[in-house]
Enzyme design. Structure first.
Site, short mmCIF file in Angstrom:
data_model
loop_
_atom_site.label_atom_id
_atom_site.label_comp_id
_atom_site.label_asym_id
_atom_site.label_seq_id
_atom_site.Cartn_x
_atom_site.Cartn_y
_atom_site.Cartn_z
N GLU A 149 -6.62 4.21 -5.82
CA GLU A 149 -7.93 4.31 -5.17
C GLU A 149 -8.57 5.64 -5.53
O GLU A 149 -8.04 6.69 -5.19
CB GLU A 149 -7.73 4.19 -3.66
CG GLU A 149 -9.02 4.05 -2.92
CD GLU A 149 -8.94 4.54 -1.50
OE1 GLU A 149 -9.78 4.14 -0.69
OE2 GLU A 149 -8.06 5.36 -1.19
N ASP A 187 -3.08 4.60 -2.31
CA ASP A 187 -4.13 5.16 -1.46
C ASP A 187 -4.51 6.57 -1.93
O ASP A 187 -3.62 7.37 -2.26
CB ASP A 187 -3.58 5.23 -0.03
CG ASP A 187 -4.65 5.47 1.02
OD1 ASP A 187 -5.53 4.62 1.16
OD2 ASP A 187 -4.58 6.51 1.70
N HIS A 240 -11.11 -3.30 3.11
CA HIS A 240 -11.02 -3.06 4.56
C HIS A 240 -11.82 -1.83 4.98
O HIS A 240 -11.78 -1.47 6.16
CB HIS A 240 -9.56 -2.88 4.94
CG HIS A 240 -8.96 -1.65 4.30
ND1 HIS A 240 -8.83 -1.52 2.94
CD2 HIS A 240 -8.52 -0.50 4.84
CE1 HIS A 240 -8.33 -0.33 2.67
NE2 HIS A 240 -8.13 0.32 3.80
N ASP A 241 -12.47 -1.15 4.05
CA ASP A 241 -13.21 0.08 4.37
C ASP A 241 -14.72 -0.11 4.31
O ASP A 241 -15.46 0.89 4.33
CB ASP A 241 -12.82 1.19 3.39
CG ASP A 241 -11.42 1.73 3.62
OD1 ASP A 241 -10.92 1.63 4.75
OD2 ASP A 241 -10.83 2.26 2.65
N ASP A 254 0.86 -1.17 0.00
CA ASP A 254 0.00 0.00 0.00
C ASP A 254 0.90 1.23 0.00
O ASP A 254 1.83 1.32 0.81
CB ASP A 254 -0.86 0.00 1.28
CG ASP A 254 -2.31 0.24 1.00
OD1 ASP A 254 -2.62 1.33 0.49
OD2 ASP A 254 -3.13 -0.63 1.32
O1 ISL Z 1 -15.24 8.01 2.76
C1 ISL Z 1 -14.12 7.71 2.74
C2 ISL Z 1 -13.42 7.42 4.00
O2 ISL Z 1 -14.00 6.29 4.58
C3 ISL Z 1 -13.43 7.50 1.44
O3 ISL Z 1 -13.92 8.27 0.43
C4 ISL Z 1 -11.95 7.65 1.58
O4 ISL Z 1 -11.49 8.83 1.04
C5 ISL Z 1 -11.25 6.59 0.86
O5 ISL Z 1 -11.88 5.38 1.05
C6 ISL Z 1 -9.80 6.58 1.32
O6 ISL Z 1 -9.46 5.44 2.04
C7 ISL Z 1 -8.11 5.18 2.21
O7 ISL Z 1 -7.43 6.21 2.85
C8 ISL Z 1 -7.81 6.47 4.20
C9 ISL Z 1 -7.84 5.20 5.05
O8 ISL Z 1 -8.45 5.45 6.27
C10 ISL Z 1 -8.55 4.07 4.35
O9 ISL Z 1 -8.47 2.90 5.11
C11 ISL Z 1 -7.92 3.91 3.01
O10 ISL Z 1 -8.45 2.83 2.28
C12 ISL Z 1 -6.82 7.44 4.74
O11 ISL Z 1 -5.52 6.97 4.48
#
Ligand code: ISL
Ligand code: CA
Length: 598
Positions: free
Chosen positions: A264, A206, A341-342, A99
């Site tokens: 992303e 990211d 993971h989100d 990542d």
């Molecule tokens: O809504 C959002 C946050 O949950 C998303 O649009 C967000 O901008 C996007 O998913 C970014 O996520 C990534 O970066 C974040 C981190 O917390 C996440 O786990 C990662 O996937 C900050 O680094």
């Protein structure tokens, strides 16, 4: 005919290190644990592992807050563990990507420590600092009214130098200033070349669309009346210099190493916005994650993110159709995924986890759905055994750990609005990022084999692990896991259809059946040798009721353009002991099939 890049037909698998496998009994997964499971992944059909951040970090946002790009978080292991992991992957013909989190660092990163130390520090400009504004009464206010992703303003006041710094995420995640060339060079060297030199094969990048901000810092229009901080994604997503920055990263780092990249792209809902990132001619990124489908059911990216909204199947199908078709006739490429993971677990959001039968059938249907779509497929750990959301009874305060969940919940509680609190709780129980972060369920031993008996895992193990785990499913040839193995093989065998094929929606308005045709005509463009014009009909019942194809006027042979009796059933989610009762034209609850023309 050009050679197909390896990453188009590859199966990617995301590992969240904290929750995969603990080998030293501290309750946290680790890199030796991942190495111990490489053969499991290889056997599943995985070609490339994407490892979520394992770098040195205070873990305010589970490693997406990095304090040293060149060190490994001690709970996860050491640099030599990473070297061993690279070797273990490569020995099996697999690849490894890391990542890359370079929109921001941790506030504990030495770069930020220097930057905040004085206004004249050489690294001051590596982050985004701005003076305060003052209202009519002389009260100090942030430079803009922007709301951050994790609730609250995007600006935090720093006493020492009497300025605000920008952070799109948590206050402990200050944004790097990509406008500063020296800063970009440091990112390329320290966060990228360092790992590529050790042998990693590329990066999942990211928040790749957020490096270029509106540097005139306007206020966002008020779309949430009564709130101090307003949604402002258009101020930092797809900003004025974004393509210049990514092209530079590609030219200077990714291309020379022949590194694969998947960026992303949240808050970028239009195909016309996405194409410039992934058009081969643009030389920016190989692939991107676009979020329309995975965000379904969320009330919106900001304040409403955790207000659950029911959605009809036709809405899901519309997004899938749009994104499956958007790159036809272009030189772009895209990705297929429904978990990470989100987000909550796919079977709990798009399937049905209310009974064992429906869970199993819908988990297989999700597998079939994903494995028949065009693009590169990404799986998230546990998806292959149909892992489900945390039990609804688990209290949020005790069991949820994610900064985003807890901030949203705290914000709702602070509002004192009982209705909002109730809705936020309900939403979190479906949508929270925590659901996908609980430990992987390996077997029926205490702690699900994630860690030893008696150890307290960093997140609670799902109560249902004795019935839902890898070991049990390995031994059952009709399990979700065995189905994933089978269908990933099928995807590769017919890659012209499933990985590269053209997508044609059928019955787009229907709220029960999800049907499409894949046609390998599209694959000629992508350079695949086609011996025989193939078509596949994918018919999936996305409901708990039987669904008759006839009643839907769906004639399989005619849709495939072949004679009756010449349609071949390639795969079904039905159990073998259901075959005798299989009705040609009726799909059982959550049953799905793929037919081929002959
Ligand atoms: O809504 C959002 C946050 O949950 C998303 O649009 C967000 O901008 C996007 O998913 C970014 O996520 C990534 O970066 C974040 C981190 O917390 C996440 O786990 C990662 O996937 C900050 O680094
Ligand atoms: Ca450990």
């Amino acid at each position: 005919v050009g050679k197909i890049p390896w990453w188009k037909e590859a199966v990617f698998y995301q590992v969240y290190p904290a929750s995969f496998k603990d080998t030293n009994n501290d309750g946290w997964g680790d890199i030796p644990g991942l190495i111990a499971k490489i053969d499991y992944l290889h056997d599943l059909g995985v070609d490339c592992v994407w490892l979520s951040p394992m770098f040195e970090s205070p873990q305010k946002d589970m490693g997406y807050d990095i304090s040293d790009y060149q060190a490994v978080y001690s709970r996860y292991g050491t640099l030599s563990d990473v070297d061993n992991l690279i070797a273990a992957c490569h020995a099996r013909g697999m690849k490894l990507i890391l990542d890359l989190v370079v929109n921001h660092t941790s506030d504990q990163h030495p770069w930020f420590q220097e930057s905040r130390s004085s206004k004249t520090n050489p690294k001051r400009d590596w982050y985004m600092w701005k003076p305060a504004r003052y209202d009519a009464d002389g009260n100090r206010m942030p430079p803009t009214n922007w709301r951050s992703y994790f609730a609250g303003p995007t600006w935090t006041w720093d006493e020492l130098t009497q300025e605000y710094y920008l952070h799109l995420y948590d206050t402990s995640q200050p944004d790097l200033n990509w406008e500063n060339e020296e800063c970009r060079k440091a990112i390329y060297n320290e966060a990228m070349r360092f790992w590529l030199d050790r042998g990693v094969d590329g990066f999942r990048i990211d928040t790749v669309n957020k490096y270029s901000k509106r540097t005139d810092f306007p206020d966002a229009p008020v779309t949430m009346p009564g709130e101090t901080d307003q949604p402002a994604a258009e101020m930092w997503c797809n900003g004025p210099r974004i393509h210049e920055f990514i092209r530079e990263m590609n030219e200077q780092v990714l291309a020379p190493y022949n590194a694969v990249s998947v960026g992303e792209l949240s808050n970028t809902p239009l195909p016309s916005q996405v194409l410039p990132y992934v058009s081969a001619a643009a030389k920016e990124l190989d692939m991107v994650f676009e979020f329309s489908t995975i965000r379904l059911g969320t009330g919106g990216p900001f304040h409403g993110k955790y207000l659950y909204r029911e959605f009809p199947l036709s809405e899901l199908k519309a997004y899938v159709a749009t994104w499956q078709q958007w790159l036809e006739g272009t030189d772009g490429w895209h990705t297929v995924f429904c978990e990470n993971h989100d987000n909550g677990r796919a079977v709990s959001r798009f399937g049905d986890d209310s009974t064992v039968e429906l869970w199993e059938a819908s988990a297989k249907t999700i597998a079939l759905w994903q494995a028949t779509l065009t693009g590169t497929i990404f799986l998230y750990q546990g998806q292959e055994i149909g892992m489900v959301n945390m039990p609804k009874e688990w209290p949020i305060e005790q069991e949820y750990k994610d900064v985003e969940s807890l901030n949203f919940y705290g914000e709702a509680k602070a509002s004192g609005d009982a209705e909002r609190i109730r809705k936020t709780e309900k939403g979190l129980k479906i949508l929270a990022r925590d659901h996908s972060r609980i430990p992987m369920q390996w077997d029926a031993s205490p702690n699900a084999g994630f860690t030893s008996a008696g150890v307290m895992p960093w997140m609670r193990v799902h109560d249902g692990f004795k019935d839902l785990n890898v070991e049990k499913q390995e031994g059952d040839d009709e399990s979700v896991l065995r189905f994933y193995k089978k269908i990933l093989k099928m995807r590769k065998e017919y890659s012209g259809l499933f990985v590269h094929g053209a997508f044609r929606p059928v019955l787009q308005e229907d709220e029960t059946l999800f049907v499409y045709v894949k046609d390998d005509q599209g694959s000629e463009e992508s350079g695949v040798q086609v011996n025989k014009r193939r078509k596949a009909l994918v018919a999936m019942n996305f409901s708990g009721q039987p669904a008759s194809l006839q009643e839907h006027d769906l004639d399989v042979a005619a849709t495939l353009g072949c004679k009756h009796g010449e349609e071949l059933l390639l795969v079904t989610t039905l159990k073998k002991n259901d075959f005798s009762r299989m009705e040609a034209g009726v799909l059982k609850p959550w049953e799905s099939r793929v037919y081929l023309n002959f």
